[in-house]
Design a protein around this motif. Structure first.
Motif, short mmCIF file in Angstrom:
data_model
loop_
_atom_site.label_atom_id
_atom_site.label_comp_id
_atom_site.label_asym_id
_atom_site.label_seq_id
_atom_site.Cartn_x
_atom_site.Cartn_y
_atom_site.Cartn_z
N ILE A 1 0.86 -1.26 -0.03
CA ILE A 1 0.12 0.15 -0.01
C ILE A 1 0.85 1.28 -0.20
O ILE A 1 0.56 2.02 -0.84
CB ILE A 1 -0.96 -0.10 1.26
CG1 ILE A 1 -2.13 -0.97 1.03
CG2 ILE A 1 -1.62 1.19 1.46
CD1 ILE A 1 -2.83 -1.16 2.29
N ALA A 2 1.96 1.22 0.94
CA ALA A 2 2.99 2.40 0.69
C ALA A 2 3.35 2.69 -0.35
O ALA A 2 3.60 3.90 -0.87
CB ALA A 2 3.86 2.19 1.84
N GLN A 3 3.77 1.40 -1.16
CA GLN A 3 4.50 1.64 -2.39
C GLN A 3 3.61 2.13 -3.72
O GLN A 3 3.61 1.86 -4.82
CB GLN A 3 5.22 0.39 -2.97
CG GLN A 3 6.37 0.28 -2.01
CD GLN A 3 6.70 -1.47 -2.17
OE1 GLN A 3 6.30 -2.14 -3.15
NE2 GLN A 3 7.55 -1.69 -1.21
N GLN A 4 2.04 2.02 -3.39
CA GLN A 4 1.04 2.21 -4.14
C GLN A 4 0.90 1.21 -5.37
O GLN A 4 0.88 1.29 -6.50
CB GLN A 4 0.95 3.59 -5.09
CG GLN A 4 0.87 4.81 -3.79
CD GLN A 4 0.71 6.06 -4.34
OE1 GLN A 4 0.92 6.23 -5.68
NE2 GLN A 4 0.46 7.16 -3.43
N ARG A 5 1.40 -0.10 -5.07
CA ARG A 5 1.09 -1.14 -6.19
C ARG A 5 0.38 -2.26 -5.38
O ARG A 5 0.92 -3.58 -5.90
CB ARG A 5 2.78 -1.62 -6.54
CG ARG A 5 3.79 -2.09 -5.42
CD ARG A 5 4.97 -2.27 -6.07
NE ARG A 5 5.81 -3.04 -4.92
CZ ARG A 5 6.15 -4.45 -5.12
NH1 ARG A 5 5.48 -5.01 -6.25
NH2 ARG A 5 6.98 -5.06 -4.29
N LEU A 6 -0.35 -2.21 -4.64
CA LEU A 6 -1.21 -3.40 -4.32
C LEU A 6 -2.04 -4.01 -5.40
O LEU A 6 -3.14 -3.39 -5.91
CB LEU A 6 -2.20 -2.80 -3.28
CG LEU A 6 -3.27 -3.89 -2.66
CD1 LEU A 6 -2.16 -4.92 -1.71
CD2 LEU A 6 -4.52 -3.35 -1.67
N PRO A 7 -1.75 -5.35 -5.58
CA PRO A 7 -2.34 -5.94 -6.84
C PRO A 7 -3.67 -6.77 -6.10
O PRO A 7 -4.06 -6.27 -5.05
CB PRO A 7 -1.60 -6.98 -6.81
CG PRO A 7 -0.79 -7.40 -5.66
CD PRO A 7 -0.78 -6.18 -4.82
N ASP A 8 -4.45 -7.50 -7.03
CA ASP A 8 -5.50 -8.20 -6.70
C ASP A 8 -5.23 -8.98 -5.54
O ASP A 8 -4.53 -10.19 -6.00
CB ASP A 8 -6.38 -8.92 -7.80
CG ASP A 8 -7.17 -9.66 -7.57
OD1 ASP A 8 -7.82 -9.68 -6.31
OD2 ASP A 8 -7.76 -10.39 -8.46
N THR A 9 -5.53 -8.95 -4.48
CA THR A 9 -5.10 -9.58 -3.21
C THR A 9 -6.30 -10.14 -2.51
O THR A 9 -7.40 -9.75 -2.17
CB THR A 9 -4.47 -8.61 -2.23
OG1 THR A 9 -3.15 -8.25 -3.13
CG2 THR A 9 -3.65 -9.48 -1.03
#
Length: 373
Positions: free
Chosen positions: A174-182
């Motif tokens: 989330i901090a890296q703004q790259r949360l995939p379909d999880t």
């Protein structure tokens, strides 16, 4: 003198040149030993952390915010570190997952500890540690972390305090703004036992790509208790596309064994990544016996059963032998067998050769024995 950690030396090369000179005057100690008296976080000969904050997650789980000293290096989300605590005049060490994301901008890390039955150190950390305490800290270790490349549809399966490495990973994504379909399936006895419960629910509400399924195994609800534990049918219902996901799992041994069996049966073992808090134990013969354990150097002896690790036997006898991970990984507890027989609890193998290396954290007495401790 200002003792805030922000005032620590910022130019290592210059600092090392200065201490190379001052160490001559500090002999037989080092300059670092005197610097430690001013602020333990500045010491270069050891690594300590100061407790900045304590927060109760549940009735028996607490998060400690730690500020590491100058020797600390950044961790990868999911890694762990060894933490030391003096208790009753003895020094104990345990390994705990770092639950914070590496992206924190205050140079602090967090560990989240659940008090376990019979656990000396976990109870001390949860009940006794206070803000301002200094604790010996090891560098981050472990290979349970997300790949540098964008993970494809991860599935987290966690239970109890096994949520800590997954939480570090989620916070980092989330901090890296790259949360995939999880997808995330988490098991806990009741709603009030869910570590990070409020934050998890907030994540699910704020991030549509994060799908949280809380399974409350002892809650009063429709369906049997067995239906609320892991099963193939439950997995299909909660995450129909589980075969397409990379799975990161952490929790009690029974859950991890069930996951391994299921993914192996599906021919997808390569997609299952597991982090264990304890070493896997082999079946022990029903006729196995313990014996009298003699510690040669210390002159101590104690009776032991066939299941209690020799490290715990030594500690219960008042000794303070070297130790680290307590899982048979770091080999800090290694000693030599002077006589008798011990059993490696991971494999069931007997060791009876004089001079054999014994890992006391994963070996138990198999009759009378003597160790070089």
């Amino acid at each position: 003198m200002q003792t805030d950690a922000s005032a620590q030396p910022r130019a290592p090369s210059l600092w090392s040149r200065v201490t190379a000179v001052t160490d001559y005057f500090a002999w037989p100690l080092r300059t670092s030993h005197y610097v430690e008296l001013v602020n333990p976080l500045w010491a270069s000969h050891s690594l300590q952390a100061r407790v900045e904050k304590v927060w109760d997650e549940t009735k028996d789980a607490r998060t400690l915010t730690l500020r590491p000293g100058v020797n600390w290096r950044g961790h990868r989300a999911g890694q762990h570190a060894r933490l030391g605590v003096p208790i009753g005049g003895m020094h104990y060490t345990r390994t705990y997952t770092i639950s914070s994301a590496p992206e924190r901008d205050d140079r602090c890390i967090t560990i989240t500890v659940k008090a376990i039955a019979g656990g000396r150190m976990s109870h001390h950390l949860v009940r006794q540690i206070k803000v301002g305490d200094y604790l010996p800290l090891g560098l981050p270790q472990g290979d349970f972390y997300l790949p540098d490349a964008q993970p494809v549809k991860p599935l987290f399966i966690t239970a109890g305090s096994g949520i800590t490495p997954a939480m570090s990973m989620l916070r980092a994504l989330i901090a890296q703004q790259r949360l995939p379909d999880t997808a995330h399936i988490h098991y806990a006895p009741h709603e009030f036992d869910v570590i990070f419960g409020n934050e998890l629910r907030a994540m699910a509400a704020q991030h549509p790509r994060y799908k949280l399924s809380l399974q409350l195994t002892q809650a009063i609800s429709a369906g049997s208790a067995a239906e609320r534990h892991f099963s193939a049918a439950q997995l299909d219902a909660l995450c129909p596309d589980w075969r397409e996901r990379e799975v990161y799992a952490c929790g009690p041994q029974s859950l991890l064994d069930a996951l391994e069996q299921h993914w192996q049966g599906a021919g997808l073992s390569r997609r299952l990544h597991i982090e264990r808090f304890r070493a896997t134990q082999a079946p022990i013969p029903p006729d196995a016996v313990g014996g009298l354990v003699r510690f040669g150097k210390s002159g101590v002896q104690a009776s032991a059963d066939h299941l209690t690790p020799l490290l715990r036997v030594a500690e219960d006898a008042g000794m303070n032998p070297p130790h680290g991970c307590r899982m048979g990984i770091c080999h800090t507890c290694n000693t030599r067998l002077l006589g008798g027989c011990v059993r490696d609890l991971r494999t069931g193998k007997l060791l009876n050769d004089v001079g054999a290396i014994v890992q006391t954290c994963v070996c138990a007495a198999a009759g009378d024995c003597e160790l070089d401790l």
